[in-house]
Design a protein around this motif. Structure first.
Motif, short mmCIF file in Angstrom:
data_model
loop_
_atom_site.label_atom_id
_atom_site.label_comp_id
_atom_site.label_asym_id
_atom_site.label_seq_id
_atom_site.Cartn_x
_atom_site.Cartn_y
_atom_site.Cartn_z
N HIS A 10 0.84 -1.20 0.00
CA HIS A 10 0.00 0.00 0.00
C HIS A 10 0.87 1.24 0.00
CE1 HIS A 10 -4.18 1.55 0.98
NE2 HIS A 10 -3.44 2.65 1.01
N CYS A 11 1.10 1.80 -1.19
CA CYS A 11 1.94 2.99 -1.32
C CYS A 11 1.37 3.90 -2.40
CB CYS A 11 3.37 2.59 -1.68
SG CYS A 11 4.44 3.98 -2.07
N HIS A 12 1.12 5.16 -2.06
CA HIS A 12 0.59 6.14 -3.01
C HIS A 12 1.73 6.79 -3.79
CE1 HIS A 12 -3.48 5.85 -1.26
NE2 HIS A 12 -2.86 5.75 -0.10
N ASP A 14 2.07 7.30 -6.77
CA ASP A 14 1.62 8.16 -7.87
C ASP A 14 1.44 9.60 -7.42
OD1 ASP A 14 -0.68 7.09 -6.29
OD2 ASP A 14 -1.81 8.47 -7.57
N GLY A 15 1.43 9.85 -6.13
CA GLY A 15 1.11 11.17 -5.61
C GLY A 15 2.13 12.24 -5.95
N VAL A 39 -0.17 -0.14 -5.56
CA VAL A 39 -0.50 1.28 -5.61
C VAL A 39 -2.02 1.49 -5.62
CG1 VAL A 39 0.00 3.46 -6.77
CG2 VAL A 39 1.59 1.54 -7.02
N ILE A 42 -7.53 6.64 -5.18
CA ILE A 42 -8.51 7.25 -4.29
C ILE A 42 -9.71 7.81 -5.05
CG2 ILE A 42 -6.83 7.78 -2.49
CD1 ILE A 42 -6.96 10.74 -3.49
N SER A 46 -6.82 9.60 -9.96
CA SER A 46 -5.69 8.78 -9.50
C SER A 46 -5.76 7.38 -10.09
CB SER A 46 -5.63 8.73 -7.97
OG SER A 46 -6.77 8.10 -7.44
N ILE A 50 -2.59 5.95 -12.00
CA ILE A 50 -1.94 4.73 -11.52
C ILE A 50 -1.83 3.69 -12.63
CG2 ILE A 50 -2.33 2.73 -10.01
CD1 ILE A 50 -3.36 4.89 -7.94
N HIS A 68 -12.14 6.13 -2.86
CA HIS A 68 -11.89 6.20 -1.42
C HIS A 68 -13.11 6.84 -0.73
CE1 HIS A 68 -10.05 7.69 2.31
NE2 HIS A 68 -8.99 6.92 2.06
N GLU A 101 -8.47 2.11 -3.25
CA GLU A 101 -8.71 1.96 -1.83
C GLU A 101 -10.17 2.32 -1.56
OE1 GLU A 101 -6.90 4.12 2.21
OE2 GLU A 101 -5.93 4.37 0.28
N ASP A 213 1.69 2.91 3.40
CA ASP A 213 0.76 4.03 3.20
C ASP A 213 1.52 5.30 2.86
OD1 ASP A 213 -1.78 5.05 2.83
OD2 ASP A 213 -2.13 5.50 4.95
#
Length: 265
Positions: A10-12, A14-15, A39, A42, A46, A50, A68, A101, A213
């Motif tokens: 679980h890693c964003h 792309d942010g 990835v 939300i 995104s 992603i 999300h 998510e 996260d």
């Protein structure tokens, strides 16, 4: 430097927090032992971003699409319909995609409570229909969430209850869904966290996956900094200490759990 391999589920990445150094972040993750990064999305924007990013790194980044709960607002139906149209793309890459998510979040407000329930249940139905795993977010809504999951438990393929920080009762309530696992992240390393005691008492190692996260909730000793997938190793180290097993065993067990839940080898 660690030579064992493990997964950040679980890693964003792309942010925008990673726009300036995304390549370097991934390189540091690889050097730390992170063999894969999952990835979560939300919202619609995104989700699209992603999918494009994961096409660039098909052997390393694994995509999710979803809405999300905190993004369930006035235009949520339009977004949800557009995200649904993206789901076939999850099967076009070299990876097995997921739905996430998604979930429920009543931490700040219950203004969109009913809309969140409807959006979450719709995405749970996608999981059943397409047999894609779920990445589930839940804050201050476990009773409502469990009620929905129970309706579909027989047919759901499984997934992750992301960012578990609860007590023994809450853990056992989630573990009744035997195809799901708990996502354990940086909170487990915090001084006031009770997870180092709770987890070994009630959560077997075949029900845990690692996560960051990132860029949020960096673990000790990086707390207060931008989190990144390389920091998964601190979560792994804390779990090894808590369960009184080697880091190699935590890596092997959590990797097996990732393979089972997400259908990756």
């Amino acid at each position: 430097m660690m030579t064992i391999k493990f997964v950040d589920t679980h890693c964003h990445i792309d942010g925008e927090e990673f726009d300036a150094d995304r390549e370097q972040v991934m390189e540091r993750a690889r050097e730390a032992g992170v063999g894969r990064v999952f990835v979560p999305a939300i919202d619609l924007k995104s989700s699209e971003r992603i999918l494009a990013l994961c096409r660039q790194y098909p052997d390393y980044l694994y995509p999710m699409v979803g809405l999300h709960p905190e993004e369930v607002r006035d235009d949520w139906r339009r977004q949800l319909a557009a995200i649904r149209d993206l789901i076939p793309l999850l099967r076009e890459g070299a990876w097995q995609g997921s739905i996430g998510e998604v979930g429920l979040d009543y931490y700040w407000s219950r203004e969109f409570e009913h809309e969140q329930l409807e959006a979450f249940e719709e995405q749970v139905r996608w999981s059943v229909e397409l047999q894609l795993p779920l990445m589930i977010h839940c804050r201050k809504a476990q009773n409502e969430l469990v009620g929905i999951i129970k309706k579909y438990a027989r047919d759901l393929p499984g997934g992750v209850f992301h960012c578990f920080t609860g007590n023994e009762h809450e853990a056992l309530e989630l573990l009744q869904f035997d195809r799901f696992v708990l996502g354990i992240g940086g909170v487990s390393t915090f001084k006031k966290s009770h997870l180092p005691e709770v987890l070994p008492r009630v959560v077997p190692l075949d029900r845990i996956v690692l996560e960051t996260d990132a860029p949020y909730m960096a673990p000790v000793p990086k707390r207060g900094q931008r989190n990144e997938p390389a920091f998964t190793r601190y979560v792994l180290q804390k779990l090894a200490e808590s369960y009184h097993v080697s880091e190699q065993e935590i890596a092997a067990r959590t990797n097996a759990n990732v393979a089972r839940v997400f259908g990756v080898k």
